[in-house]
Design an enzyme around this catalytic site. Sequence first.
Site, PDB file in Angstrom:
ATOM      1  N   GLY A 199       2.745   3.719   1.533  1.00  0.00           N
ATOM      2  CA  GLY A 199       3.334   3.756   2.710  1.00  0.00           C
ATOM      3  C   GLY A 199       3.681   5.252   3.043  1.00  0.00           C
ATOM      4  NE  ARG A 243       1.258   2.089  -6.736  1.00  0.00           N
ATOM      5  CZ  ARG A 243       2.449   2.751  -6.605  1.00  0.00           C
ATOM      6  NH1 ARG A 243       3.577   1.980  -6.650  1.00  0.00           N
ATOM      7  NH2 ARG A 243       2.522   4.132  -6.518  1.00  0.00           N
ATOM      8  CG  ASP A 248      10.735   7.123   7.847  1.00  0.00           C
ATOM      9  OD1 ASP A 248      10.337   7.106   6.683  1.00  0.00           O
ATOM     10  OD2 ASP A 248      11.949   7.742   7.812  1.00  0.00           O
ATOM     11  N   GLY A 249       7.319   6.807   6.550  1.00  0.00           N
ATOM     12  CA  GLY A 249       6.393   7.730   5.606  1.00  0.00           C
ATOM     13  C   GLY A 249       7.005   8.730   5.143  1.00  0.00           C
ATOM     14  N   GLY A 298       0.809  -1.247  -0.090  1.00  0.00           N
ATOM     15  CA  GLY A 298      -0.108   0.176  -0.034  1.00  0.00           C
ATOM     16  C   GLY A 298       0.841   1.129  -0.105  1.00  0.00           C
ATOM     17  CG  ASP A 335       5.067  -3.166  -4.872  1.00  0.00           C
ATOM     18  OD1 ASP A 335       6.033  -4.360  -5.028  1.00  0.00           O
ATOM     19  OD2 ASP A 335       5.905  -2.250  -4.179  1.00  0.00           O
ATOM     20  CE  LYS A 365       8.523   7.641  -3.347  1.00  0.00           C
ATOM     21  NZ  LYS A 365       9.097   6.787  -4.866  1.00  0.00           N
TER      22      LYS A 365
END
Length: 482
Positions: free
Chosen positions: A83, A173, A115-116, A81, A242, A103
Amino acid sequence: MPLDNSFASLPPAFYTRLMPTPLPAPYLVAASAAAASLIGLPPDLADSLDVLIGNAVPERGQALAAVYSGHQFGVWAGQLGDGRAILFGEVQTAQGPMELQWKGAGLTPYSRMGDGRAVLRSSIREFLCSEAMHALGIPTSRALSVAGSDQGVIRETVETAAVVVRMAPSFVRFGSFEHWYYRKQNDELKLLADYVIDRFYPALRAAENPYAALLEEVTRRTAHMIAHWQAVGFMHGVMNTDNMSILGLTLDYGPYGFMEGFDADHICNHTDQQGRYSYANQPQVGHWNCYALAQALLPLIGEVEPTQAALDVYQTEFAAKLDELLHAKLGIATREQHVDADQALLDDMFALMQANGVDFTLFFRRLSGLRAADSSADEPLRDLFIDRPAFDAWAERYRARLQTENTDDDMRALAMNAVNPKYVLRNYLAQQAIEKAQNKDFSEVERLLTVLQRPYDEQPEHEHYAALPPDWASHLEVSCSS
Ligand code: AMP
Ligand code: MG
């Protein structure tokens, strides 16, 4: 900027609505005026900094992170997913809808151990390469901007955070389909397939089996995209399912690289120890990924036979596209009577490039300078080879082939220079721009973007950007850490 978000019209199971996590004291690192104009924005985006870094959601924006799964390095990885990507809206353009994502804008329910965040280094690499690939004529997501913050982000060392705003008609995707297939949720699988067909492949509705037609069209686009990669020496580095776009776009720029000294087995991602995603393996991995998509679509297609038939277009589409691109790169217009001889000429060319470690980009660019009738202009190309007699022998065969058709040296050079780039994003060029940017000097990112937006043009003032990499660059390693 009027924003929609069609993806948000799918049921909530497909995503999680959320807000980006703010970053302190943002600054604009770079923006692409070309990408901005595509969505009707002015070239100067400084006033929009809060939106570009994800500290503000634009009016009517709907922020969400999408769920997907995938195969990583050939192994089923389960749920992944977005992230660290957050979709925040969609703009209608003359070319159709364009979705906008941050992003690196913070944690999502799909961040797993991450940590995103994204670091400045990898964000500049994604930004520059997206725009460079577009200018090369290769299907890709685009990049609008990079914005930075001094907030620390821990990777192998402590780096700083950045956010890229990237754009594509869709970020769905292969793994988005695999997600529902592996959960045996055929209703969601169908919803997603119908969404993709209706929005991006409406003509396929007329097909006898629209889902088989979808698989065939995605397989074709993927084969073409990878043929383009091979022809320009681009290596993606992480061709997990992905990271494979349902629109056949180059997606998720990480440890990518452009081929320099030719080595078919080159691995650009140093965490890929087996070389699964080496240059030479990319075409078959593309096929394998389409196979994974086929598996996921099988419940919708209903039968194995049309599924297999759709997948089978991969080899022929890839081979035909690569053949077309390579002939153009060699300035050869005719093909019919020379199929086997041309294949041998190409195979021997790559073998010679491999044996001599010849720079991929310089080889093709200098090839256009050869004369069909004599070797008087061979020197710049010949200089790239250690084994000069071997080069001379190949060049004679190439000349003989050129003479089988109506060829004019100047016209051919012009046509070849329009398909053999002079400027590509060599790792060391990106590295130099990154190091300056890490010291708050963003001028090199901007200059590099300018150069790479016209990769086929002679740019005498930027000649040094076309040079062979310096010695220090041979030690550069690019990892997945981003
Ligand atoms: P990639 O191989 O970079 O495409 O990433 C694979 C998966 O890991 C995707 O689901 C990403 O969203 C996720 N991911 C990568 N880096 C991070 C990060 N720093 N924080 C959260 N998720 C991440
Ligand atoms: Mg990814």
